[in-house]
Every structure is written in C-alpha cells, then in structure tokens.
Scaffold this motif. Structure first.
Motif, mmCIF file in Angstrom:
data_model
loop_
_atom_site.group_PDB
_atom_site.id
_atom_site.type_symbol
_atom_site.label_atom_id
_atom_site.label_comp_id
_atom_site.label_asym_id
_atom_site.label_seq_id
_atom_site.Cartn_x
_atom_site.Cartn_y
_atom_site.Cartn_z
ATOM 1 N N SER A 60 109.783 40.803 60.616
ATOM 2 C CA SER A 60 110.798 40.263 59.711
ATOM 3 C C SER A 60 110.361 40.391 58.265
ATOM 4 O O SER A 60 111.188 40.422 57.361
ATOM 5 N N GLY A 61 109.051 40.443 58.056
ATOM 6 C CA GLY A 61 108.572 40.555 56.681
ATOM 7 C C GLY A 61 107.120 40.986 56.647
ATOM 8 O O GLY A 61 106.449 41.046 57.670
ATOM 9 N N GLY A 62 106.652 41.309 55.441
ATOM 10 C CA GLY A 62 105.262 41.723 55.283
ATOM 11 C C GLY A 62 105.108 43.218 55.438
ATOM 12 O O GLY A 62 106.093 43.953 55.430
ATOM 13 N N THR A 63 103.861 43.665 55.567
ATOM 14 C CA THR A 63 103.632 45.103 55.705
ATOM 15 C C THR A 63 102.704 45.411 56.875
ATOM 16 O O THR A 63 101.883 44.594 57.251
ATOM 17 N N VAL A 64 102.913 46.594 57.446
ATOM 18 C CA VAL A 64 101.983 47.140 58.429
ATOM 19 C C VAL A 64 101.529 48.478 57.862
ATOM 20 O O VAL A 64 102.354 49.337 57.559
#
Ligand SMILES: Nc1ncnc2c1ncn2[C@@H]1O[C@H](COP(=O)(O)OP(=O)(O)O)[C@@H](O)[C@H]1O
Ligand SMILES: [Mg+2]
Length: 441
Positions: A60-64
C-alpha cells in the motif's frame, strides 16, 4: 557491509487490507548471502511481508528496492491517481463559467431522475400484479361457470373479490403512469432552467476570460497527454522489472502447492520451460524486426536454442536437483504418492529450478508430520551452507538459532527486534518478544 551487497531492501513498507493495517512500516535490508529468519505470533504479518517482497502482494505504501532498482514505489500508484485528478480538473475548467445555480439545478435533476427510476420500477411491479390478477380472474371465471352448474356461489364471491383487486391494481398502475408523466415534466422544466442559466452565464461572461479558459484547457490537455505517456512508460518498465525480479526469487509455501495432475518432473520443468520458450520467442521477434530493417541476423538466429534443447536442459537440471534432495527415483511419479516431507522437498527443487538468487520460505515445515520436519530442514540447511540468500518464516526456533545469520521478530506489522540469533534469543529486549519466546521455547 557495502551498499552493493544489499539484494532487497524495503523502506516504510505498508500494507492494508481494507481498513486493516497489516504491515505498518517495515524497513529492512537483506544482503547477499544472508539467512534471515522471521519469527512472530500468528497474524502479525509475516506471510504478507514475504509476499510483498516478491510483489505477489502489491504494497500500500513505501518502497521495495532490488539490486538498487526501485521496483515498487507508492508514488507510482499515486501518480496514476493524480493523472485522473488532472483529467477531472480539465473537465471542470470550463464549467467555471456557470453559476452555482446551475449546479443546484443539476442536483435537482439528479434527484428527479432517481424518482423517475423508482416510479418506473413500481410501474413494472404494478404491471406484474395486473397480469397475475387477470390470469387469476380468468381461472376463477372458469370455476364460476362450473359452480353455477353445481348451484354453489362460493367461487362467485371469490371472482368478485378478484375483480375488485384488479380494479385497485389498474388504478395504481394509472397513478404510476401519471406520476412518471409529472416527473418527466418537472425534469424538462429543470433542464430548461439549466439551459437558460447557461445562456445567461455566457452572455454575462467576459469573452476574454472564456477564451483564456479554453486556452488553459488546451494546454492542460497537452500536459496531461505527455504525463500519461511518461507514466505508462514507467509502469511498463516496472512491470518488466517485476517479472525479472520474480524469476530471481524462489518461493516455498507451507502447503507445497504442487500440481497433482502433473508428475514430479513435469512440476519441476513447467516454469523453466515456459519462461525459456517465452524468452526464445521474444528474442526471435527482436531478430526478425532487425531483419526487416535489412540487417543480417542469420548467425544470431541459428545460434538460438530449439524448444527441445530448452526442455532437455530443464530436465537435466531437474534431475541434478532431485538427486541433491535424494529423490531422483521420484521423477515420474505423481505428487499424491509422496509423503509430506517428500512433497516439500520437491517444492524446494521446483523453486530452485528457476535458479533464483534468493529463496523465500513461508513456514515450510508447519504442515508436516514431526518425523518429516528434519529431512526438509536438512535440505534448507544445505542450501544455506552453499551460500544461498534466504528468508525463512519459521517456528523452528532451534533451526533459526543454528542456521540464521539474523532473526527478525515481527509483531503487529512492524519489526520489533532485529538481531543475530545469539543476541535475539539469548538476550531479548522487547517485552512482546520475551513473552513470545516464553511460549515457544
Ligand atoms: N488477502 C487478505 N485479505 C484480507 N486480510 C488478509 C489477507 N491476507 C492476510 N490478511 C490478514 O492480515 C493479517 C496478517 O496475515 P499474515 O501475513 O498471513 O500473518 P502471519 O503470516 O504472520 O500469520 C491477518 O490478520 C490476516 O487475516
Ligand atoms: Mg503466515
């Protein structure tokens, strides 16, 4: 360790299912060669975290980030939303010329339209009722005739009561028709008012202002088209990168997920052959394109493998891997003839057949009878010894202590503790971790 050694990293990774926040901001770096064990209570988000790592689940949010390349960024989805918002703004740009009154009328019109819809539905119901009653009356008349011959007036009464019901139904039907006619008139009135207001608005509007708005709309549309093209390009590149990323990750689940209608060998060969053929087709296509442009590609074309060769290579690799887990004699049997421990070893081989750079295990021994846990852990241990990077969600604390280079304790969607096993198990700091360990140790 240097940054180049970081294989996968997440920053502020979140995942919601509806209003339920399952991951609440996970920062995690997994380095090449690391063996990361994940422990934590059931429902804390361990599986969801693994699934977000290989993007089986879209965060849903953030980074990979993988190998320094950002694969998922909440921005990308936001950008899509933003584009939709711009589009709406463009549509709205010109409606600034209309007064608020028009908006109010529009809302009225919506209401009347809803009323018409409802009245139509009621009309349909009334029609059905009339139809039913007509049939009933017809039947009752038949009965009445028969009854007259038998000198009974029971069914005559019945017939009369049906006629009365029919009259009532007919009149409600007429009422509905009248109501719809009235509503339509009201709607026409409102629409006329809207048209009138728009005319007035145009008359009083500053023509220069209108022209300016139109120009602004044109510019915004152009900018929108460009942004959209850019966004689509980025998404396409990202999707290709995600595909590549998934190939590099082997995943082993609690419940094996083998295909029961395929033999062990077919299970193992399925993905590598499919991908090999897909790559082959892509390469051929590219070479033919170059050929069409007049380039000589005959040498490259002839050096491409045949499908048969791809299959044979996959089979040879599968045999080597089967031998490694001591199951070379099971190549041609169906999974249903295998024990749980054997099935899980096959599932591991199937993941390894893709030659992944990292293996993700989600409670690989939880569904096994106790006497089979050892043989599966042994295979995983050997992989670890050979240097495979791995992330393993497990309740086997002893195994985690021995094999893991690092243990994460996940609780309520966050990493509560992250330390080498000796430290995490020997000297737990987090209160919840202490509580958890007291239950499982
Ligand atoms: N696809 C889904 N839809 C809705 N809720 C989900 C879904 N997947 C997992 N959850 C919920 O997310 C929480 C964490 O699940 P999971 O990651 O499987 O936990 P764990 O593996 O630690 O037991 C649970 O409450 C679960 O019910
Ligand atoms: Mg789980």
């Amino acid at each position: 360790m240097s940054e180049e050694n970081i294989l996968i990293s997440t920053r502020n990774l979140t995942k919601r299912f509806g209003s339920k926040e399952v991951l609440r901001g996970i920062d995690c770096d997994i380095k090449v060669g690391e063996k990361v064990a994940i422990i934590g209570p059931s429902g804390s988000g361990k599986s969801t975290f693994l699934r977000c790592l290989n993007l089986l689940e879209i965060p849903s949010g953030g980074t990979v980030t993988v190998n320094g390349e950002v694969l998922f960024e909440s921005d990308m989805q936001q950008k899509g939303d933003e584009l939709a918002a711009i589009k709406k703004k463009i549509r709205d740009l010109l409606s600034g010329e209309y007064s608020e009154e028009v908006q109010t009328h529009r809302e009225e019109a919506e209401q009347v339209k809803a009323d018409i819809k409802r009245a139509r539905e009621e009309l349909q119901e009334a029609k059905m009722k009339v139809k039913l009653l007509t049939v009933k009356i017809r039947r009752s008349r038949g009965k009445q005739k028969a009854a007259e011959q038998n000198h009974s007036d029971n069914s005559k009464d019945q017939g009369e009561s049906l006629s009365m019901q029919l009259d009532a139904a007919m009149s409600s039907l007429e009422q509905k028709l009248d109501e719809i006619t009235d509503l339509k008139e009201t709607l026409a009135g409102i629409n006329a008012k809207i048209r009138q207001k728009k005319r007035e608005a145009r008359q009083v509007a500053d023509m220069d202002e209108l022209a300016r708005l139109k120009e602004a709309k044109k510019e915004a549309s152009q900018a929108y088209r460009l942004a959209k093209k850019e966004h689509n390009g980025a998404m396409k590149r990202t999707n290709a990168a995600i595909d590549e990323h998934r190939r590099n990750m082997g995943m082993v689940f609690q419940h094996f997920n083998l295909f029961n209608n395929l033999t062990v060998m077919e299970n193992i060969m399925l993905a590598p052959v499919a991908l090999g053929v897909k790559d082959l087709k892509a390469k051929r296509k590219e070479l033919f394109k170059r050929k069409l442009k007049g380039k000589d590609v005959s040498e490259q074309l002839s050096s491409l493998p045949e499908k048969l060769e791809i299959e044979e290579n996959a089979k040879a690799r599968a045999r080597r891997l089967l031998k490694r887990v001591g199951l070379e004699d099971k190549a041609d049997v169906y999974p249903s003839t295998l024990s749980g421990g054997q099935k899980q070893r096959i599932a591991i081989v199937r993941a390894l057949a893709m030659n992944p750079r990292v293996m993700l295990f989600d409670e690989p021994t939880s569904a096994l009878d106790p006497e089979m846990v050892g043989e599966v852990l042994e295979v995983i241990r050997e992989l670890a010894d050979e240097g495979m990077t791995m992330v393993i969600v497990t309740h086997e604390i002893g195994f985690a202590r021995e094999v893991a280079t690092r243990v994460l304790f996940i609780d309520e969607g966050v990493i509560k503790e992250d330390a080498p096993p000796k430290e995490l198990f020997g000297n737990p700091k987090d209160a919840r971790l202490k509580e958890f360990l007291s239950k499982v140790l």
